[in-house]
Design a protein around this motif. Structure first.
Motif, PDB file in Angstrom:
ATOM      1  N   HIS A   1       0.805  -1.227   0.000  1.00 36.59           N
ATOM      2  CA  HIS A   1       0.000   0.000   0.000  1.00 36.59           C
ATOM      3  C   HIS A   1       0.839   1.278   0.000  1.00 36.59           C
ATOM      4  O   HIS A   1       0.736   2.089   0.909  1.00 36.59           O
ATOM      5  CB  HIS A   1      -0.956   0.005   1.196  1.00 36.59           C
ATOM      6  N   ILE A   2       1.654   1.461  -1.002  1.00 35.77           N
ATOM      7  CA  ILE A   2       2.440   2.694  -1.025  1.00 35.77           C
ATOM      8  C   ILE A   2       1.748   3.765  -1.873  1.00 35.77           C
ATOM      9  O   ILE A   2       1.007   3.475  -2.806  1.00 35.77           O
ATOM     10  CB  ILE A   2       3.887   2.476  -1.532  1.00 35.77           C
ATOM     11  N   ASN A   3       1.992   5.001  -1.487  1.00 37.69           N
ATOM     12  CA  ASN A   3       1.420   6.167  -2.163  1.00 37.69           C
ATOM     13  C   ASN A   3       2.517   7.193  -2.360  1.00 37.69           C
ATOM     14  O   ASN A   3       3.255   7.471  -1.434  1.00 37.69           O
ATOM     15  CB  ASN A   3       0.352   6.837  -1.285  1.00 37.69           C
ATOM     16  N   PHE A   4       2.640   7.718  -3.556  1.00 37.14           N
ATOM     17  CA  PHE A   4       3.519   8.870  -3.748  1.00 37.14           C
ATOM     18  C   PHE A   4       3.289   9.484  -5.123  1.00 37.14           C
ATOM     19  O   PHE A   4       2.603   8.894  -5.970  1.00 37.14           O
ATOM     20  CB  PHE A   4       4.996   8.507  -3.537  1.00 37.14           C
ATOM     21  N   GLU A   5       3.813  10.692  -5.305  1.00 41.87           N
ATOM     22  CA  GLU A   5       3.741  11.340  -6.610  1.00 41.87           C
ATOM     23  C   GLU A   5       5.146  11.762  -7.008  1.00 41.87           C
ATOM     24  O   GLU A   5       5.957  12.079  -6.152  1.00 41.87           O
ATOM     25  CB  GLU A   5       2.890  12.614  -6.565  1.00 41.87           C
ATOM     26  N   VAL A   6       5.397  11.774  -8.289  1.00 38.13           N
ATOM     27  CA  VAL A   6       6.653  12.326  -8.784  1.00 38.13           C
ATOM     28  C   VAL A   6       6.298  13.488  -9.687  1.00 38.13           C
ATOM     29  O   VAL A   6       5.436  13.369 -10.556  1.00 38.13           O
ATOM     30  CB  VAL A   6       7.469  11.272  -9.552  1.00 38.13           C
ATOM     31  N   GLU A   7       6.956  14.631  -9.445  1.00 38.09           N
ATOM     32  CA  GLU A   7       6.630  15.820 -10.225  1.00 38.09           C
ATOM     33  C   GLU A   7       7.461  15.894 -11.492  1.00 38.09           C
ATOM     34  O   GLU A   7       8.555  15.349 -11.560  1.00 38.09           O
ATOM     35  CB  GLU A   7       6.903  17.071  -9.376  1.00 38.09           C
ATOM     36  N   GLU A   8       6.900  16.644 -12.447  1.00 36.38           N
ATOM     37  CA  GLU A   8       7.593  16.834 -13.709  1.00 36.38           C
ATOM     38  C   GLU A   8       8.961  17.475 -13.475  1.00 36.38           C
ATOM     39  O   GLU A   8       9.083  18.425 -12.702  1.00 36.38           O
ATOM     40  CB  GLU A   8       6.755  17.749 -14.598  1.00 36.38           C
ATOM     41  N   GLY A   9       9.968  16.935 -14.120  1.00 37.67           N
ATOM     42  CA  GLY A   9      11.298  17.541 -14.081  1.00 37.67           C
ATOM     43  C   GLY A   9      12.123  17.206 -12.860  1.00 37.67           C
ATOM     44  O   GLY A   9      13.220  17.730 -12.700  1.00 37.67           O
ATOM     45  N   GLU A  10      11.627  16.349 -11.983  1.00 35.74           N
ATOM     46  CA  GLU A  10      12.457  16.049 -10.816  1.00 35.74           C
ATOM     47  C   GLU A  10      13.208  14.730 -10.978  1.00 35.74           C
ATOM     48  O   GLU A  10      12.835  13.860 -11.756  1.00 35.74           O
ATOM     49  CB  GLU A  10      11.643  16.116  -9.520  1.00 35.74           C
ATOM     50  N   VAL A  11      14.309  14.654 -10.223  1.00 38.05           N
ATOM     51  CA  VAL A  11      15.001  13.378 -10.111  1.00 38.05           C
ATOM     52  C   VAL A  11      14.551  12.789  -8.788  1.00 38.05           C
ATOM     53  O   VAL A  11      14.788  13.372  -7.731  1.00 38.05           O
ATOM     54  CB  VAL A  11      16.531  13.551 -10.123  1.00 38.05           C
ATOM     55  N   PHE A  12      13.837  11.680  -8.872  1.00 35.39           N
ATOM     56  CA  PHE A  12      13.231  11.087  -7.692  1.00 35.39           C
ATOM     57  C   PHE A  12      14.023   9.848  -7.310  1.00 35.39           C
ATOM     58  O   PHE A  12      14.125   8.900  -8.093  1.00 35.39           O
ATOM     59  CB  PHE A  12      11.776  10.728  -8.016  1.00 35.39           C
ATOM     60  N   SER A  70      22.262  11.640  -3.005  1.00 29.81           N
ATOM     61  CA  SER A  70      22.195  13.013  -2.487  1.00 29.81           C
ATOM     62  C   SER A  70      22.717  14.031  -3.494  1.00 29.81           C
ATOM     63  O   SER A  70      22.291  15.175  -3.490  1.00 29.81           O
ATOM     64  CB  SER A  70      22.880  13.154  -1.120  1.00 29.81           C
ATOM     65  N   GLN A  71      23.600  13.594  -4.404  1.00 32.36           N
ATOM     66  CA  GLN A  71      24.045  14.528  -5.440  1.00 32.36           C
ATOM     67  C   GLN A  71      22.973  14.791  -6.490  1.00 32.36           C
ATOM     68  O   GLN A  71      22.860  15.893  -6.994  1.00 32.36           O
ATOM     69  CB  GLN A  71      25.250  13.958  -6.199  1.00 32.36           C
ATOM     70  N   LEU A  72      22.231  13.740  -6.834  1.00 35.98           N
ATOM     71  CA  LEU A  72      21.368  13.857  -8.008  1.00 35.98           C
ATOM     72  C   LEU A  72      19.912  14.186  -7.702  1.00 35.98           C
ATOM     73  O   LEU A  72      19.239  14.829  -8.499  1.00 35.98           O
ATOM     74  CB  LEU A  72      21.390  12.541  -8.801  1.00 35.98           C
ATOM     75  N   CYS A  73      19.423  13.714  -6.552  1.00 33.96           N
ATOM     76  CA  CYS A  73      17.974  13.693  -6.382  1.00 33.96           C
ATOM     77  C   CYS A  73      17.396  14.968  -5.782  1.00 33.96           C
ATOM     78  O   CYS A  73      17.954  15.535  -4.855  1.00 33.96           O
ATOM     79  CB  CYS A  73      17.568  12.513  -5.505  1.00 33.96           C
ATOM     80  N   ASN A  74      16.257  15.387  -6.327  1.00 30.10           N
ATOM     81  CA  ASN A  74      15.510  16.480  -5.726  1.00 30.10           C
ATOM     82  C   ASN A  74      14.740  15.983  -4.516  1.00 30.10           C
ATOM     83  O   ASN A  74      14.620  16.672  -3.525  1.00 30.10           O
ATOM     84  CB  ASN A  74      14.507  17.074  -6.715  1.00 30.10           C
ATOM     85  N   ASP A 100      18.080  18.715 -16.797  1.00 30.85           N
ATOM     86  CA  ASP A 100      18.137  20.095 -17.278  1.00 30.85           C
ATOM     87  C   ASP A 100      17.260  20.322 -18.500  1.00 30.85           C
ATOM     88  O   ASP A 100      16.847  21.439 -18.766  1.00 30.85           O
ATOM     89  CB  ASP A 100      19.583  20.491 -17.588  1.00 30.85           C
ATOM     90  N   THR A 101      16.992  19.262 -19.265  1.00 29.93           N
ATOM     91  CA  THR A 101      16.087  19.441 -20.398  1.00 29.93           C
ATOM     92  C   THR A 101      14.645  19.179 -19.988  1.00 29.93           C
ATOM     93  O   THR A 101      13.776  19.070 -20.838  1.00 29.93           O
ATOM     94  CB  THR A 101      16.457  18.500 -21.569  1.00 29.93           C
ATOM     95  N   GLY A 102      14.395  19.061 -18.689  1.00 34.08           N
ATOM     96  CA  GLY A 102      13.012  18.973 -18.221  1.00 34.08           C
ATOM     97  C   GLY A 102      12.452  17.571 -18.114  1.00 34.08           C
ATOM     98  O   GLY A 102      11.261  17.380 -17.871  1.00 34.08           O
ATOM     99  N   LYS A 103      13.301  16.553 -18.312  1.00 32.82           N
ATOM    100  CA  LYS A 103      12.809  15.185 -18.196  1.00 32.82           C
ATOM    101  C   LYS A 103      12.732  14.781 -16.725  1.00 32.82           C
ATOM    102  O   LYS A 103      13.404  15.358 -15.877  1.00 32.82           O
ATOM    103  CB  LYS A 103      13.759  14.217 -18.914  1.00 32.82           C
ATOM    104  N   THR A 104      11.917  13.779 -16.472  1.00 35.29           N
ATOM    105  CA  THR A 104      11.761  13.278 -15.110  1.00 35.29           C
ATOM    106  C   THR A 104      12.533  11.970 -14.977  1.00 35.29           C
ATOM    107  O   THR A 104      12.511  11.159 -15.906  1.00 35.29           O
ATOM    108  CB  THR A 104      10.273  13.025 -14.829  1.00 35.29           C
ATOM    109  N   ILE A 105      13.184  11.789 -13.850  1.00 38.32           N
ATOM    110  CA  ILE A 105      13.961  10.558 -13.675  1.00 38.32           C
ATOM    111  C   ILE A 105      13.611   9.886 -12.361  1.00 38.32           C
ATOM    112  O   ILE A 105      13.552  10.527 -11.316  1.00 38.32           O
ATOM    113  CB  ILE A 105      15.466  10.848 -13.755  1.00 38.32           C
ATOM    114  N   PHE A 106      13.344   8.586 -12.457  1.00 37.79           N
ATOM    115  CA  PHE A 106      13.058   7.767 -11.284  1.00 37.79           C
ATOM    116  C   PHE A 106      14.267   6.864 -11.096  1.00 37.79           C
ATOM    117  O   PHE A 106      14.544   5.997 -11.910  1.00 37.79           O
ATOM    118  CB  PHE A 106      11.801   6.939 -11.537  1.00 37.79           C
TER     119      PHE A 106
END
Ligand SMILES: Nc1ncnc2c1ncn2[C@@H]1O[C@H](COP(=O)(O)OP(=O)(O)OP(=O)(O)O)[C@@H](O)[C@H]1O
Ligand SMILES: [Mg+2]
Lengths: 245, 307
Positions: free
Chosen positions: B22-33, B199-203, B183-189
């Motif tokens: 039962h996990i819940n979360f959202e990833v926003e556009e352009g973030e490194v999650f 810690s270097q990469l993730c928002n 930087d080009t606006g892509k999202t990364i999981f």
């Protein structure tokens, strides 16, 4: 829909490049029908057109059922499957692509007995029926191969063993070595359950001008087998794919 | 900010074992999650459900607005995936692998050719493009697999331990690529076991343990969240009695590591004063003295500790 067909074609192209030259495909697809046929033919005096028709039926059967069973276990083992599962294609598309590669293999190799027959003076009385029969049978047997490969294993040998256990008995009940009309009634009943019977019939019709069942029955039976096999294969693979990852 | 991934009550059972609970979360556009967790926590299982490779037992996932259960093909067309354990087709050349991916994702031939050239150059593989992949080293394969995941120019890229087993340079190349894509606006999981990489990469980072999300936040906020984990690290010229130090006021815990003593405290300033007084009155010279804030690793260990 059109996109999915194109993607199935891409999968078929990949299969052709990778799997045609694999050991099990050559052994089970080409060598085993050749030996089986020789073993049966030697020392008997049978008309050439009868023999070629039987050889052709058997060749289509073995070649078309040899490619599809290799693909799924191999890709399980080499870990290519997760990529395909993550791609925007359905299981049906993957299977259809694999089937296409297998069909092509069956058709191309079946030219060998046909050319051999022509060299031995056999004439093709009904070329159109023959072509239709070969294509239909190749699809039908490829779908049958897909059923074997739905076993969620990474061992090609397991699938090959399973398929051999089904394939060899089928050869003996399908009127290849003895025409259907000469079988006892229980033999005829048994033969009618095998898809191989109907393509052998069509080959006989094309070479000898006559066969036991009406041609439309043979074609219809192959179609029915094709549809049934395909539906079963899709269901089984949808279930087994996640177990392979 | 738009949510590009929405996960609701996502659950996966494997005959009796609940891998994701039962996990819940959202990833926003352009973030490194970032998605962190110990071995067997359920990271790969989650990624597989997000990429439509396996079906959830219950719950829902939508990617770029497409529900993965109802519209898997459209959803998958927007993603690139580097699975945890995967391989290119080793009998095929690097070039043919890339073109195969393009065909699977319906990328037009002309675009596919120029994109493949671009990616092969970027990943230092161009001069090996016509060689069969079986002749590649592990790092070269991993780079090719990453390139394959970019052939459809995805909006979202899923990377499951993309740098595990890579040398420093290849790992950097992949991290560099993640930054460029962001930087080009892509999202990364991103799933990883490397804390500094996260810690270097993730928002934002989610920490998952036993199939449940233990925390989701920006890396710095996660560090602040676990109080009592700041510490002062000190070493003296001669051995000291550790129990004297733990008796000092404001110290919550003392740990020794080699000749260094770590004093956990909420108030580093007070601890330092105490240490100076201690060294003066006991005639012990201080050799080194550092204040350390918790690292992501500390947060990770704390949140995934067995109770
Ligand atoms: N196909 C499967 N069948 C049965 N159990 C599975 C399957 N895949 C995963 N599991 C179980 O689900 C749990 C979560 O596994 P998962 O692979 O998601 O962990 P992970 O967080 O990716 O671990 P790692 O860091 O080792 O990659 C584990 O207990 C694992 O044994
Ligand atoms: Mg994993």
């Amino acid at each position: 829909m059109i996109d999915q067909i194109r993607r199935a074609y891409a999968i078929a192209k990949k299969d052709v490049r990778i799997y045609y030259l694999k050991g099990p495909v050559i052994i089970f697809g080409i060598l085993s029908p050749a030996f089986l046929f020789l073993a049966f033919m030697i020392g008997r005096d049978l008309p050439v057109d009868f023999l070629i028709a039987g050889l052709l039926g058997m060749t289509i059967f073995f070649t078309s059922t040899s490619v599809t069973p290799v693909i799924a276990p191999t890709e399980t083992q080499t870990r290519n499957l997760e990529r395909l599962a993550a791609a925007p294609i359905s299981v049906t598309t993957i299977l259809f692509g694999d089937m296409l590669a297998s069909v092509l293999f069956g058709i191309v190799i079946s030219l060998v007995p046909i050319l051999l027959g022509m060299a031995l003076g056999v004439t093709i009385v009904h070329p159109f029926i023959l072509a239709l029969g070969i294509v239909l049978a190749a699809f039908c047997f490829s779908a049958m191969g897909l059923i074997f490969s739905s076993t969620p294993t990474s061992m090609t040998s397991t699938v090959m063993m399973l398929s051999t256990m089904v394939k060899f008995p089928l050869v003996f009940i399908s009127g290849i070595f003895i025409p259907v009309q000469e079988l006892p009634s229980w033999g005829q009943a048994l033969a009618s359950l095998s898809p191989l019977t109907y393509i052998t019939e069509l080959c006989r019709y094309s070479f000898q001008g006559a066969c036991h069942y009406p041609v439309m029955v043979d074609i219809g039976a192959l179609l029915v087998f094709l549809i049934v096999f395909m539906v079963i294969a899709i269901k089984l693979h949808e279930r087994s794919l996640p177990k392979r990852l | 900010m738009k949510n590009v991934i929405e996960v609701k009550e996502l659950t996966k059972h494997y005959n009796g074992l609940t891998a994701v609970d039962h996990i819940n979360f959202e990833v926003e556009e352009g973030e490194v999650f970032g998605f962190l967790g110990p071995n067997g926590a359920g990271k790969t299982t989650t990624v597989r459900m997000l990429t439509g490779v396996i079906k959830p037992s219950s719950g829902s996932v939508s990617v770029m607005g497409f529900d993965l259960g109802r519209d898997p093909i459209r959803a998958k067309e927007t993603m690139g995936v580097v699975p945890e354990l995967s391989n290119a087709y080793t009998e095929l050349s690097a070039w043919n692998n890339l073109q195969f991916m393009a065909e699977l994702y319906g990328v037009p031939k002309r675009v596919a050719v120029s994109r493949a050239e671009e990616l092969l150059t970027k990943f230092d593989l161009y001069d090996r493009k016509d060689h069969a992949v079986k002749t590649f080293s592990k790092g070269m394969k991993q780079k090719l697999i990453t390139a394959m995941s970019l052939m459809n120019d995805p909006e979202i890229l899923f990377l499951d331990e993309p740098t595990s087993g890579l040398d420093v340079r290849s790992a950097r190349l992949i991290k560099e690529m993640v930054r460029e894509l962001r930087d080009t606006g892509k999202t990364i999981f991103l799933t990883t076991h490397y804390m500094d990489e996260a810690s270097q990469l993730c928002n934002r980072i989610a920490i998952i343990n036993h199939g449940r999300i233990a925390a989701i936040d920006a890396p710095e906020k996660l560090k602040m969240r676990i109080g009592g984990l700041q510490y002062v690290e000190v070493s003296f010229t001669a051995p000291v009695d550790v129990s004297d130090l733990s008796a000092m006021s404001g110290i919550t815990r003392v740990r020794t590591s080699g000749d260094k003593i770590q004093l956990y405290t909420e108030e580093p300033d007070r601890a330092i004063r105490g240490l100076v007084d201690y060294s003066r009155s006991n005639d012990r010279e201080i050799v080194t003295l550092n204040t350390l804030t918790p690292t992501l690793e500390d947060v990770f260990v704390k949140l995934t500790e067995e109770e």
